[in-house]
Scaffold this active site. Structure first.
Site, PDB file in Angstrom:
ATOM      1  N   CYS A 162       0.836  -1.210   0.000  1.00  0.00           N
ATOM      2  CA  CYS A 162       0.000   0.000   0.000  1.00  0.00           C
ATOM      3  C   CYS A 162       0.869   1.257   0.000  1.00  0.00           C
ATOM      4  O   CYS A 162       0.507   2.282  -0.587  1.00  0.00           O
ATOM      5  CB  CYS A 162      -0.937   0.004   1.203  1.00  0.00           C
ATOM      6  SG  CYS A 162      -0.090  -0.145   2.806  1.00  0.00           S
ATOM      7  N   HIS A 303      -1.744   1.246   7.488  1.00  0.00           N
ATOM      8  CA  HIS A 303      -2.106   1.208   6.071  1.00  0.00           C
ATOM      9  C   HIS A 303      -1.795   2.560   5.446  1.00  0.00           C
ATOM     10  O   HIS A 303      -1.677   3.570   6.170  1.00  0.00           O
ATOM     11  CB  HIS A 303      -3.602   0.888   5.955  1.00  0.00           C
ATOM     12  CG  HIS A 303      -4.089   0.612   4.562  1.00  0.00           C
ATOM     13  ND1 HIS A 303      -3.414  -0.187   3.664  1.00  0.00           N
ATOM     14  CD2 HIS A 303      -5.219   1.037   3.904  1.00  0.00           C
ATOM     15  CE1 HIS A 303      -4.095  -0.258   2.533  1.00  0.00           C
ATOM     16  NE2 HIS A 303      -5.183   0.490   2.645  1.00  0.00           N
ATOM     17  N   ASN A 323      -8.331   4.092  -2.045  1.00  0.00           N
ATOM     18  CA  ASN A 323      -7.715   2.929  -1.428  1.00  0.00           C
ATOM     19  C   ASN A 323      -7.051   2.062  -2.504  1.00  0.00           C
ATOM     20  O   ASN A 323      -7.140   2.365  -3.702  1.00  0.00           O
ATOM     21  CB  ASN A 323      -8.779   2.138  -0.654  1.00  0.00           C
ATOM     22  CG  ASN A 323      -8.189   1.196   0.370  1.00  0.00           C
ATOM     23  OD1 ASN A 323      -6.998   1.242   0.676  1.00  0.00           O
ATOM     24  ND2 ASN A 323      -9.007   0.317   0.908  1.00  0.00           N
TER      25      ASN A 323
END
Length: 356
Positions: A162, A303, A323
């Site tokens: 990520c 994250h 995302n």
């Protein structure tokens, strides 16, 4: 009345109290099993013919169902976040953390708080943001997607990159803002070539940006260095020096805790940003605006995502979050988080950058 008769009556009445809950639990389990069968078919889960694995996943699935019910019961309006079944609903919390998040991200991020590129922003009137008084000088709503400078939502799958997806996504947007054309740059290059070989095992945006700036490494085209979602040997030496790319010329890695008005200003005047967040409560997120149940402490960060806009005109003023769990997660791959309370830790570590 004979004492034996009294005893029998008492036993019958007592059994009634036990029988009813057993029936209710059985009905709920039966309904859960039906939902689970549909869930397995929908997400094409591989364990459908493995009885032991099936039972284990069913237990996690049931816990998700009860948690979904609890979260949805706390909704305060139609705009509030709502929850349901996702591809992650058959995982335990620990499994979700290991598969989709970076457990040690806060430890990785802590070292940047003493660096020269780190700034602790503050505001003289924190309450002003909490009351959502209109902010002078910037629009009440802004979305970089409307400008055509935000690329499509990607899926990291089981690769914990990520940090690379968010950083490269912002670089793409900054290049498009500067040059008027949106290009896809290589996330895989970051996974393979970032020193330390964290790759799919994790990393952080600030370390990546620090390396990109110091080494003057170009982020090359996605076409020239395609995504594999596995940690491989860096292949930059095999790629022509004439290959086009983008280079980071400056960056910051800041805290906007208690200064989210400044974060909104940065979004409008500079561009999208990469942020570290706590996404543990997103496991069963379907849509709406997250207002509760999302710890914002620095130690909970796990994250990395992008903020591409905001809306303070909405009933619940919120950020627009891009995302990297694919377009089928959340609202077409996007998540919305309420502004002003550092929900999910969104203001703890904010990375902005410049490119050429």
């Amino acid at each position: 009345m004979e004492w034996r008769t009294v005893v029998v009556i008492v036993l019958i009445v007592s059994l009634c109290f036990f029988i009813v809950p057993i029936k209710v639990d059985f009905d709920k389990t039966e309904k859960d099993a039906e939902l689970f069968a549909n869930y397995i078919a929908r997400y094409n889960k591989s364990y459908r013919n493995d009885p032991a694995k099936y039972e284990e996943r069913f237990e996690h699935f049931q816990k998700s169902l009860r948690h979904i019910e609890k979260l949805n019961s706390l909704r305060s309006s139609q705009e509030s976040a709502y929850y349901g079944l996702t591809e992650f609903s058959d995982l335990s919390n620990d499994e979700f953390m290991q598969q989709a998040l970076i457990p040690d991200l806060s430890l990785r991020g802590q070292k940047h708080t003493t660096a020269s590129y780190y700034h602790q922003h503050s505001t003289g009137s924190i309450n002003r943001m909490k009351r959502m008084i209109p902010i002078i000088g910037i629009p009440s709503k802004f979305d970089w997607r409307d400008k055509g400078v935000v690329g499509p939502v990607m899926s990291q799958e089981n690769c914990g990159a990520c940090w690379a997806f968010s950083t490269v996504g912002v670089a793409e947007s900054m290049y498009a803002i500067e040059n008027g054309t949106l290009h896809s740059f290589s996330v895989q290059e970051m996974i393979d070539c970032m020193p330390g070989n964290f790759g799919c095992q994790g990393g952080d945006t600030c370390s990546l940006l620090s390396w990109l700036l110091a080494s003057k490494t170009r982020i090359i085209s996605e076409i020239d260095y395609p995504l594999t979602l596995q940690t491989d040997t860096c292949r930059l030496h095999k790629i022509s020096a004439k290959t086009s790319g983008v280079r980071v010329t400056d960056f910051t890695c800041d805290s906007f805790v208690d200064a989210e008005t400044e974060l909104l200003t940065l979004l409008v005047t500079h561009g999208p940003v990469a942020v570290a967040v706590n996404a543990i409560s997103w496991q069963n997120y379907l849509g709406g605006i997250i207002q509760y149940n999302c710890d914002g402490s620095f130690n909970s960060l796990n994250h990395a995502v992008q903020i591409v806009g905001y809306d303070t005109e909405a009933r619940i003023p919120h950020y627009i979050i891009k995302n990297s769990w694919g377009p089928s997660f959340g609202n077409k791959g996007y998540i919305y988080i309420a502004i002003g309370k550092n929900l999910c830790g969104i203001a703890n570590q904010v990375s902005s950058l410049q490119v050429i």
